[in-house]
Design a protein around this motif. Structure first.
Motif, PDB file in Angstrom:
ATOM      1  N   TYR A  71       0.838  -1.199   0.000  1.00  0.00           N
ATOM      2  CA  TYR A  71       0.000   0.000   0.000  1.00  0.00           C
ATOM      3  C   TYR A  71       0.875   1.251   0.000  1.00  0.00           C
ATOM      4  N   GLU A  72       1.944   1.230   0.780  1.00  0.00           N
ATOM      5  CA  GLU A  72       2.812   2.410   0.867  1.00  0.00           C
ATOM      6  C   GLU A  72       3.469   2.728  -0.466  1.00  0.00           C
ATOM      7  N   THR A  73       3.982   1.708  -1.170  1.00  0.00           N
ATOM      8  CA  THR A  73       4.668   1.980  -2.428  1.00  0.00           C
ATOM      9  C   THR A  73       3.698   2.365  -3.539  1.00  0.00           C
ATOM     10  N   LEU A  74       2.430   2.024  -3.384  1.00  0.00           N
ATOM     11  CA  LEU A  74       1.433   2.361  -4.391  1.00  0.00           C
ATOM     12  C   LEU A  74       0.744   3.690  -4.127  1.00  0.00           C
ATOM     13  N   ASP A  75       0.719   4.131  -2.874  1.00  0.00           N
ATOM     14  CA  ASP A  75      -0.038   5.335  -2.529  1.00  0.00           C
ATOM     15  C   ASP A  75       0.798   6.386  -1.801  1.00  0.00           C
ATOM     16  N   ASP A  76       1.232   6.083  -0.586  1.00  0.00           N
ATOM     17  CA  ASP A  76       1.898   7.092   0.231  1.00  0.00           C
ATOM     18  C   ASP A  76       3.249   7.518  -0.338  1.00  0.00           C
ATOM     19  N   LEU A  77       4.045   6.548  -0.792  1.00  0.00           N
ATOM     20  CA  LEU A  77       5.370   6.902  -1.307  1.00  0.00           C
ATOM     21  C   LEU A  77       5.292   7.705  -2.613  1.00  0.00           C
ATOM     22  N   PRO A  78       4.458   7.329  -3.579  1.00  0.00           N
ATOM     23  CA  PRO A  78       4.311   8.193  -4.761  1.00  0.00           C
ATOM     24  C   PRO A  78       3.826   9.599  -4.410  1.00  0.00           C
ATOM     25  N   ALA A  79       2.950   9.697  -3.416  1.00  0.00           N
ATOM     26  CA  ALA A  79       2.487  11.022  -2.989  1.00  0.00           C
ATOM     27  C   ALA A  79       3.644  11.841  -2.443  1.00  0.00           C
ATOM     28  N   ALA A  80       4.517  11.193  -1.658  1.00  0.00           N
ATOM     29  CA  ALA A  80       5.678  11.908  -1.122  1.00  0.00           C
ATOM     30  C   ALA A  80       6.624  12.317  -2.247  1.00  0.00           C
ATOM     31  N   LEU A  81       6.843  11.431  -3.203  1.00  0.00           N
ATOM     32  CA  LEU A  81       7.762  11.732  -4.306  1.00  0.00           C
ATOM     33  C   LEU A  81       7.242  12.855  -5.194  1.00  0.00           C
ATOM     34  N   SER A  82       5.929  13.055  -5.207  1.00  0.00           N
ATOM     35  CA  SER A  82       5.361  14.114  -6.046  1.00  0.00           C
ATOM     36  C   SER A  82       5.760  15.500  -5.572  1.00  0.00           C
ATOM     37  N   THR A  83       6.312  15.593  -4.357  1.00  0.00           N
ATOM     38  CA  THR A  83       6.737  16.898  -3.848  1.00  0.00           C
ATOM     39  C   THR A  83       8.108  17.306  -4.374  1.00  0.00           C
ATOM     40  N   ILE A  84       8.825  16.383  -5.021  1.00  0.00           N
ATOM     41  CA  ILE A  84      10.140  16.705  -5.582  1.00  0.00           C
ATOM     42  C   ILE A  84       9.951  17.577  -6.817  1.00  0.00           C
ATOM     43  N   ALA A  85      10.647  18.687  -6.852  1.00  0.00           N
ATOM     44  CA  ALA A  85      10.523  19.624  -7.980  1.00  0.00           C
ATOM     45  C   ALA A  85      11.429  19.184  -9.128  1.00  0.00           C
ATOM     46  N   SER A  86      11.209  17.997  -9.624  1.00  0.00           N
ATOM     47  CA  SER A  86      12.026  17.427 -10.696  1.00  0.00           C
ATOM     48  C   SER A  86      11.156  16.488 -11.512  1.00  0.00           C
ATOM     49  N   ASP A  87      11.728  15.989 -12.596  1.00  0.00           N
ATOM     50  CA  ASP A  87      11.103  14.919 -13.357  1.00  0.00           C
ATOM     51  C   ASP A  87      11.413  13.619 -12.616  1.00  0.00           C
ATOM     52  N   VAL A  88      10.409  13.078 -11.928  1.00  0.00           N
ATOM     53  CA  VAL A  88      10.611  11.884 -11.111  1.00  0.00           C
ATOM     54  C   VAL A  88      10.231  10.650 -11.920  1.00  0.00           C
ATOM     55  N   ARG A  89      11.165   9.738 -12.023  1.00  0.00           N
ATOM     56  CA  ARG A  89      10.919   8.451 -12.673  1.00  0.00           C
ATOM     57  C   ARG A  89      10.925   7.380 -11.585  1.00  0.00           C
ATOM     58  N   TYR A  90       9.750   6.905 -11.264  1.00  0.00           N
ATOM     59  CA  TYR A  90       9.551   5.967 -10.167  1.00  0.00           C
ATOM     60  C   TYR A  90       9.739   4.549 -10.687  1.00  0.00           C
ATOM     61  N   CYS A  91      10.665   3.815 -10.085  1.00  0.00           N
ATOM     62  CA  CYS A  91      11.012   2.483 -10.550  1.00  0.00           C
ATOM     63  C   CYS A  91      10.173   1.412  -9.862  1.00  0.00           C
ATOM     64  N   GLU A  92      10.177   0.242 -10.451  1.00  0.00           N
ATOM     65  CA  GLU A  92       9.487  -0.908  -9.874  1.00  0.00           C
ATOM     66  C   GLU A  92      10.285  -1.438  -8.685  1.00  0.00           C
ATOM     67  N   PRO A  93       9.614  -1.996  -7.659  1.00  0.00           N
ATOM     68  CA  PRO A  93      10.362  -2.670  -6.590  1.00  0.00           C
ATOM     69  C   PRO A  93      11.287  -3.744  -7.177  1.00  0.00           C
ATOM     70  N   ILE A  94      12.342  -4.050  -6.455  1.00  0.00           N
ATOM     71  CA  ILE A  94      13.419  -4.852  -7.038  1.00  0.00           C
ATOM     72  C   ILE A  94      13.181  -6.355  -6.974  1.00  0.00           C
ATOM     73  N   GLY A  95      12.095  -6.798  -6.334  1.00  0.00           N
ATOM     74  CA  GLY A  95      11.926  -8.224  -6.057  1.00  0.00           C
ATOM     75  C   GLY A  95      11.905  -9.126  -7.267  1.00  0.00           C
ATOM     76  N   ARG A  96      11.265  -8.687  -8.352  1.00  0.00           N
ATOM     77  CA  ARG A  96      11.158  -9.536  -9.539  1.00  0.00           C
ATOM     78  C   ARG A  96      12.320  -9.246 -10.491  1.00  0.00           C
ATOM     79  N   SER A  97      13.491  -9.621 -10.050  1.00  0.00           N
ATOM     80  CA  SER A  97      14.710  -9.416 -10.833  1.00  0.00           C
ATOM     81  C   SER A  97      15.455 -10.736 -10.923  1.00  0.00           C
ATOM     82  N   PRO A  98      16.017 -11.062 -12.089  1.00  0.00           N
ATOM     83  CA  PRO A  98      16.845 -12.263 -12.188  1.00  0.00           C
ATOM     84  C   PRO A  98      18.011 -12.263 -11.193  1.00  0.00           C
TER      85      PRO A  98
END
Length: 263
Positions: A71-98
């Motif tokens: 829930y945090e990575t889908l809602d609260d964390l993106p909301a927090a990142l939206s306060t950055i005055a930059s072009d924010v590229r939000y990455c996927e969590p790292i779990g599904r990586s080879p």
């Protein structure tokens, strides 16, 4: 040229910050890009707003160093990142990586070599409401089952069926190794999972969480590289971004005060 920064975000106190700093230092050496670490304990919007506002870069690649969406990575964390005055590229969590698959196998085989008479158990946190932990565990279980000699590879969860307390009675072999799908130790990995696996009865070896292993750094690096490639390809059209990037465009904070930590 656009100035860039990489932001590693995780939940936790001192142990998490130490692990993320190790990954940040490796990543900075590899990429030549400034890498920052931000952590929170309860509420990302409250705790991260002010420090995130101090990040000075035109584009920020933000990586939630978690194994799966919550829930945090889908809602609260993106909301927090939206306060950055930059072009924010939000990455996927790292779990599904080879790279994480490789690390799971390394953790397991260090305790129990892969043979047909040994079962490999992947233990995730789980969620009855969201599919992401199950998807992540199933991804690794399928890859390991196909590419290793373990007699069986099964997944179980703390908060989802099949539950971890039942796995001892459902695996086919008398010998097994369990790998917790967690970044760092928590009460879940040190207390709940060992108790539910009944480790004191023997028969099941228990591995360490992923921690500061270099393969985790590889997984983080791969997520940033993927976002860089997508960014280079979209020519500034953020509408073509990933699911994660669109989250930072649609989520907005409700609260405006808070403190956090960036190193």
């Amino acid at each position: 040229m656009t100035t860039e920064a990489i932001l590693l975000v995780g939940r936790g106190a001192a142990r998490t910050r130490t692990v993320l700093k190790t990954h940040a230092e490796r990543l900075e050496r590899r990429t030549g890009t400034t890498v920052r670490v931000a952590t929170y304990e309860h509420e990302p919007v409250h705790e991260l707003r002010d420090p995130l506002a101090r990040i000075d870069a035109e584009r920020v690649y933000a990586v939630p160093v978690r194994v799966a969406h919550t829930y945090e990575t889908l809602d609260d964390l993106p909301a927090a990142l939206s306060t950055i005055a930059s072009d924010v590229r939000y990455c996927e969590p790292i779990g599904r990586s080879p790279a994480i698959t490789d690390l799971i196998v390394e953790r397991a085989t260090a305790l129990q070599p892969a043979t047909p008479d040994v079962s490999l158990v992947l233990v995730g946190f789980g969620s009855s409401a969201k599919p992401y932990y199950r998807q992540m565990a199933a991804y690794h279980a399928a890859r390991i089952d196909e590419g290793s000699d373990y007699g069986e590879v099964v997944a179980c969860y703390l908060h989802q069926n099949p539950t971890v307390e039942c796995v001892r009675y459902t695996i086919e072999n008398d010998s097994a190794v369990a790998v917790p799908l967690f970044l760092t130790h928590t009460t879940a990995t040190t207390e709940a999972i060992p108790a539910k696996l009944e480790l004191d009865r023997g028969g099941i070896a228990y591995a360490e969480p992923f921690g500061d292993h270099p393969r985790v750094t590889d997984a983080i690096h791969a997520e940033v590289a993927k976002q860089r490639a997508l960014t280079d390809g979209d020519r500034g059209d953020t509408s073509s971004g990933t699911f994660e990037t669109r989250l930072t465009e649609t989520r907005r904070p409700i609260a405006t005060d808070g403190e956090g930590l960036v190193e």
